[in-house]
Motif scaffolding. Structure first.
Motif, PDB file in Angstrom:
ATOM      1  N   VAL A  68       0.845  -1.201   0.000  1.00  0.00           N
ATOM      2  CA  VAL A  68       0.000   0.000   0.000  1.00  0.00           C
ATOM      3  C   VAL A  68       0.879   1.249   0.000  1.00  0.00           C
ATOM      4  O   VAL A  68       0.628   2.214  -0.718  1.00  0.00           O
ATOM      5  N   GLY A  69       1.894   1.234   0.818  1.00  0.00           N
ATOM      6  CA  GLY A  69       2.777   2.373   1.017  1.00  0.00           C
ATOM      7  C   GLY A  69       3.354   2.289   2.405  1.00  0.00           C
ATOM      8  O   GLY A  69       3.423   1.207   3.004  1.00  0.00           O
ATOM      9  N   THR A  70       3.758   3.409   2.965  1.00  0.00           N
ATOM     10  CA  THR A  70       4.271   3.419   4.329  1.00  0.00           C
ATOM     11  C   THR A  70       4.116   4.816   4.923  1.00  0.00           C
ATOM     12  O   THR A  70       3.496   5.694   4.317  1.00  0.00           O
ATOM     13  N   PHE A  71       4.672   5.004   6.120  1.00  0.00           N
ATOM     14  CA  PHE A  71       4.485   6.256   6.848  1.00  0.00           C
ATOM     15  C   PHE A  71       5.808   6.887   7.228  1.00  0.00           C
ATOM     16  O   PHE A  71       6.852   6.224   7.274  1.00  0.00           O
ATOM     17  N   VAL A  72       5.734   8.183   7.508  1.00  0.00           N
ATOM     18  CA  VAL A  72       6.806   8.887   8.201  1.00  0.00           C
ATOM     19  C   VAL A  72       6.213   9.363   9.524  1.00  0.00           C
ATOM     20  O   VAL A  72       5.293  10.183   9.551  1.00  0.00           O
ATOM     21  N   PHE A  73       6.722   8.826  10.619  1.00  0.00           N
ATOM     22  CA  PHE A  73       6.233   9.072  11.983  1.00  0.00           C
ATOM     23  C   PHE A  73       7.316   9.876  12.681  1.00  0.00           C
ATOM     24  O   PHE A  73       8.259   9.312  13.232  1.00  0.00           O
ATOM     25  N   ASP A  74       7.202  11.216  12.621  1.00  0.00           N
ATOM     26  CA  ASP A  74       8.333  12.026  13.044  1.00  0.00           C
ATOM     27  C   ASP A  74       7.847  13.381  13.565  1.00  0.00           C
ATOM     28  O   ASP A  74       6.642  13.658  13.592  1.00  0.00           O
ATOM     29  N   ASP A  75       8.807  14.217  13.953  1.00  0.00           N
ATOM     30  CA  ASP A  75       8.518  15.481  14.639  1.00  0.00           C
ATOM     31  C   ASP A  75       8.247  16.614  13.657  1.00  0.00           C
ATOM     32  O   ASP A  75       9.021  17.581  13.573  1.00  0.00           O
ATOM     33  N   PHE A  76       7.142  16.544  12.951  1.00  0.00           N
ATOM     34  CA  PHE A  76       6.793  17.610  12.018  1.00  0.00           C
ATOM     35  C   PHE A  76       6.605  18.940  12.736  1.00  0.00           C
ATOM     36  O   PHE A  76       6.741  19.999  12.122  1.00  0.00           O
ATOM     37  N   HIS A  77       6.292  18.914  14.031  1.00  0.00           N
ATOM     38  CA  HIS A  77       6.039  20.140  14.786  1.00  0.00           C
ATOM     39  C   HIS A  77       7.317  20.848  15.226  1.00  0.00           C
ATOM     40  O   HIS A  77       7.250  21.965  15.732  1.00  0.00           O
ATOM     41  N   ARG A  78       8.467  20.224  15.045  1.00  0.00           N
ATOM     42  CA  ARG A  78       9.725  20.813  15.514  1.00  0.00           C
ATOM     43  C   ARG A  78      10.489  21.429  14.355  1.00  0.00           C
ATOM     44  O   ARG A  78      10.956  20.710  13.466  1.00  0.00           O
ATOM     45  N   PRO A  79      10.651  22.754  14.352  1.00  0.00           N
ATOM     46  CA  PRO A  79      11.375  23.397  13.250  1.00  0.00           C
ATOM     47  C   PRO A  79      12.790  22.865  13.072  1.00  0.00           C
ATOM     48  O   PRO A  79      13.284  22.765  11.943  1.00  0.00           O
ATOM     49  N   ASP A  80      13.469  22.502  14.182  1.00  0.00           N
ATOM     50  CA  ASP A  80      14.849  22.039  14.084  1.00  0.00           C
ATOM     51  C   ASP A  80      14.957  20.625  13.543  1.00  0.00           C
ATOM     52  O   ASP A  80      16.068  20.132  13.304  1.00  0.00           O
ATOM     53  N   ALA A  81      13.818  19.949  13.336  1.00  0.00           N
ATOM     54  CA  ALA A  81      13.840  18.577  12.834  1.00  0.00           C
ATOM     55  C   ALA A  81      13.564  18.493  11.335  1.00  0.00           C
ATOM     56  O   ALA A  81      13.529  17.396  10.775  1.00  0.00           O
ATOM     57  N   ALA A  82      13.387  19.634  10.681  1.00  0.00           N
ATOM     58  CA  ALA A  82      12.942  19.627   9.286  1.00  0.00           C
ATOM     59  C   ALA A  82      13.879  18.842   8.371  1.00  0.00           C
ATOM     60  O   ALA A  82      13.422  18.068   7.518  1.00  0.00           O
ATOM     61  N   GLY A  83      15.175  19.017   8.528  1.00  0.00           N
ATOM     62  CA  GLY A  83      16.117  18.308   7.662  1.00  0.00           C
ATOM     63  C   GLY A  83      16.005  16.802   7.825  1.00  0.00           C
ATOM     64  O   GLY A  83      15.976  16.056   6.830  1.00  0.00           O
ATOM     65  N   ARG A  84      15.943  16.353   9.074  1.00  0.00           N
ATOM     66  CA  ARG A  84      15.815  14.915   9.328  1.00  0.00           C
ATOM     67  C   ARG A  84      14.495  14.373   8.797  1.00  0.00           C
ATOM     68  O   ARG A  84      14.438  13.287   8.225  1.00  0.00           O
ATOM     69  N   VAL A  85      13.421  15.154   8.980  1.00  0.00           N
ATOM     70  CA  VAL A  85      12.113  14.708   8.512  1.00  0.00           C
ATOM     71  C   VAL A  85      12.108  14.546   6.993  1.00  0.00           C
ATOM     72  O   VAL A  85      11.609  13.540   6.465  1.00  0.00           O
ATOM     73  N   LEU A  86      12.682  15.502   6.282  1.00  0.00           N
ATOM     74  CA  LEU A  86      12.695  15.414   4.823  1.00  0.00           C
ATOM     75  C   LEU A  86      13.564  14.260   4.342  1.00  0.00           C
ATOM     76  O   LEU A  86      13.245  13.600   3.341  1.00  0.00           O
ATOM     77  N   ASP A  87      14.643  13.968   5.063  1.00  0.00           N
ATOM     78  CA  ASP A  87      15.441  12.779   4.731  1.00  0.00           C
ATOM     79  C   ASP A  87      14.603  11.514   4.919  1.00  0.00           C
ATOM     80  O   ASP A  87      14.671  10.574   4.110  1.00  0.00           O
ATOM     81  N   ALA A  88      13.805  11.483   5.991  1.00  0.00           N
ATOM     82  CA  ALA A  88      12.941  10.330   6.237  1.00  0.00           C
ATOM     83  C   ALA A  88      11.874  10.204   5.160  1.00  0.00           C
ATOM     84  O   ALA A  88      11.515   9.091   4.738  1.00  0.00           O
TER      85      ALA A  88
END
Length: 293
Positions: A68-88
């Motif tokens: 079906v697909g998959t998920f990214v379960f991460d800290d979208f609410h944290r501005p300092d996490a943006a780089g890591r989130v986009l890598d995920a």
């Protein structure tokens, strides 16, 4: 009339994070999904299934399963996490495309600020306007990356995250367009947040492009527990054992003409009591008996 393609996934075995201690082997999960009679599967966190695309595809094909697909379960609410989130996001998109999946589920995961007040709207701290705007921007950037690769992005309101309660979902939908982001309605998390899943299906209509079907135990729902503690206490149960009204949900989905995937889930912690494969089979049997899939 609605059309639901039922799926399973590693979440029902407690697999939220690929490297968590106590995760069962991926072969056990795929065997359990296949034994329930399902032919679709969400892949789980990137790195749980084999990272080698050929090996992952072979593991699915050997059990007559499709992604079906998959998920990214991460800290979208944290501005300092943006780089890591986009890598995920990029890693998740690689896994989805390589296995022939179609959906990327974006989830703001519970953090210290909100996990303790999950399900209690009057007590939950809200995200400041500036941080909210940055979170929406990050969701949009993630959605753009998915769309560019032919994958449909959907946002999953999640207990203990900063997109949980109905006012937050409404704010999300008002800030985004249907053509850029859909909604993944999780019946269990909607119940946890005090909502009525059938009514939410009607309200959000065509913005609902994916479903997670799970149920909430009434006896645990009344206890004032943090999100992770509530999972350990068994707040999520097999479909049909808790608060979810299957007949009302089927009627609402028929009225809106829902046509898409519905992943059957039961959030738990790795090593929790019970038999995930047995519970999944019970849930699937009850859903099909109710005309859902």
């Amino acid at each position: 009339m609605s059309t639901l393609s039922l799926a399973g996934g590693p979440v029902s075995w407690g697999v939220d994070f690929a490297d968590a201690t106590g995760n069962p082997p991926y072969t056990e999960v795929l065997d359990g999904v296949a034994s329930s009679g399902l032919r679709w599967v969400e892949l789980g966190p990137v790195g749980y299934l084999p990272r080698d695309p050929g090996e992952a595809r072979a593991a699915l094909a050997a059990r007559d399963l499709a992604a079906v697909g998959t998920f990214v379960f991460d800290d979208f609410h944290r501005p300092d996490a943006a780089g890591r989130v986009l890598d995920a996001v990029d890693a998740a998109l690689d896994a989805i495309v390589e296995t022939g999946g179609a959906l990327l589920v974006l989830i703001d995961r519970p953090g210290e600020e909100r996990a303790g007040t999950a399900g209690r709207a009057t007590l939950a701290p809200r995200l400041p306007d500036a941080d909210w705007a940055r979170m929406i921007d990050l969701l949009r950037r993630s959605a753009d990356r998915a769309t560019a690769r032919g994958v449909r992005p959907v946002v999953h309101p999640h207990a203990g995250g900063f997109i949980e309660f109905e006012d937050e979902v409404e704010r999300l939908l008002a800030a985004t367009e249907r053509d850029e982001l859909g909604l993944c309605l999780d019946t269990g998390h909607a119940l946890y947040a005090g909502g009525d899943p059938a009514e939410l299906v009607r309200r959000y209509g065509r913005r609902v492009e994916h479903l997670h079907l799970k149920d909430v135990a009434a006896t645990v729902r009344t206890r004032e527990l943090g999100f992770w503690e509530a999972i350990a206490a068994g707040i999520f149960c097999p479909v049909g054992d808790g608060l979810l009204d299957l007949d009302a949900l089927r009627t609402a989905l028929d009225e809106t003409g829902y046509d898409g995937f519905a992943t059957v889930e039961q959030d738990r912690r790795p090593g929790s009591a019970g038999d995930p494969a047995h519970d999944l089979r019970r849930s699937v049997t009850r859903l099909r008996a109710a005309g859902l899939g």
